[in-house]
Design an enzyme around this catalytic site. Structure first.
Site, mmCIF file in Angstrom:
data_model
loop_
_atom_site.group_PDB
_atom_site.id
_atom_site.type_symbol
_atom_site.label_atom_id
_atom_site.label_comp_id
_atom_site.label_asym_id
_atom_site.label_seq_id
_atom_site.Cartn_x
_atom_site.Cartn_y
_atom_site.Cartn_z
ATOM 1 N N SER A 101 3.870 60.091 9.923
ATOM 2 C CA SER A 101 4.475 59.882 8.441
ATOM 3 C C SER A 101 3.451 60.463 7.500
ATOM 4 C CB SER A 101 4.465 58.450 8.276
ATOM 5 O OG SER A 101 5.436 58.045 8.920
ATOM 6 N N GLY A 102 3.637 61.085 6.382
ATOM 7 C CA GLY A 102 2.941 61.685 5.531
ATOM 8 C C GLY A 102 2.397 62.924 5.732
ATOM 9 N N GLY B 219 6.761 63.550 13.386
ATOM 10 C CA GLY B 219 5.534 64.185 13.032
ATOM 11 C C GLY B 219 4.717 62.806 12.545
ATOM 12 N N ASP C 266 9.595 59.265 -1.455
ATOM 13 C CA ASP C 266 8.543 58.698 -0.844
ATOM 14 C C ASP C 266 7.382 59.836 -0.711
ATOM 15 O OD1 ASP C 266 7.252 57.748 1.105
ATOM 16 O OD2 ASP C 266 8.553 58.335 2.850
ATOM 17 N N HIS D 49 5.157 55.632 1.394
ATOM 18 C CA HIS D 49 5.207 54.348 2.590
ATOM 19 C C HIS D 49 3.883 54.155 3.241
ATOM 20 C CE1 HIS D 49 6.878 57.081 5.799
ATOM 21 N NE2 HIS D 49 5.998 56.249 6.555
#
Length: 258
Positions: free
Chosen positions: A214-215, A212, A115, A71
């Site tokens: 994203s990613g 945290g 994701d 995402h």
């Protein structure tokens, strides 16, 4: 705003920070500043999408590959490695553009399943004491409920204030049993998938630690076991289970290696 949209609140953090009150992007809450360069695998991602700039986290898994969430995709992504304070030009920083964005072919925007995304860097990172890779788990490796892990990122540190920290923040989080997320099929976790997701963060601690960036990586021991993905405004949060995707990761990196 549909319920689905409200649930997928680990959306990217717009750099312009024009978030409506109450919406949340991935962030570290109840954490602390990380010891500078203690996480040399951390990547700071700047994403251009339809004329807007967003940020995400990511982590270096090979000299020329960063792993992040699908995402976090956009029209153009640049990666900064070796950073602690992203608002300063530190001598440790390496800025590298991304030449290939490879989101998982089965990534589902509606359910946020699968994701995960690999980014191939336009040139190899120079590995040193500030920039280094992190180990990936073995395929299908399990992290037991109760395991203490940590997550780090440059996302916001408070739900009331939309300033983002300049320096890397981190927080410790506990892995919860899948049932904590999966048991209510109609609630906020209705898209929880036990084979591709991890349920992380004790609702009792008061640390909104699922946020945290994203990613960014969920680090257990010295291994990146999860990727910050999505969740409601209070823990637990949902992380992509990296061990499920090991065959895809290695195969994709092999295919793209010159």
């Amino acid at each position: 705003m549909s319920l689905m949209m409200q649930l997928l609140i680990l959306v990217l953090l717009p750099v312009a920070l024009l978030l409506p009150p109450g919406s949340q992007a991935g962030e570290i809450i109840g954490g602390r500043e990380a010891k500078p360069h203690s996480r040399p695998y951390m990547a700071y991602l700047k994403i251009q999408r339809k004329g807007k700039t967003y940020i995400c986290g990511g982590f270096l898994v090979a000299e020329n590959f960063v792993l992040t969430a699908a995402h976090c995709n956009g029209d153009e992504i640049s990666v900064m490695l070796g950073a602690h304070n992203i608002r300063e030009q530190e001598q440790s920083q390496q800025k590298i553009s991304v030449c290939h964005r490879i989101p998982h072919p089965q990534y589902n925007k509606e359910t946020t399943n699968n994701d995960i995304m690999l980014l191939q860097l336009a040139k190899r990172a120079k590995l040193n004491r500030w920039v280094d890779t992190i180990a990936l788990p073995r395929a299908s490796e399990k992290v037991e409920a109760g395991a203490m892990c940590s997550v780090a990122g440059w996302g916001g540190t408070s739900t009331d204030c939309e300033l983002t920290p300049a320096r890397l923040q981190e927080v410790d989080v506990v892995v919860m049993p899948d049932a904590t997320c999966a048991r209510n099929p109609n609630g906020p976790y209705r898209d929880y998938n036990t084979s591709t997701m991890m349920c992380v963060g004790d609702p009792k601690t008061g640390k909104d630690s699922w946020k945290g960036d994203s990613g960014g990586p969920l680090v257990c021991g010295k291994t990146a076991q999860g990727i910050v993905s999505w969740g409601p405004p209070t823990p637990p949060g949902v992380y992509t289970k990296v061990s499920t995707f090991i065959p895809w990761i290695w195969e994709t990196m092999r295919r793209l290696q010159p």
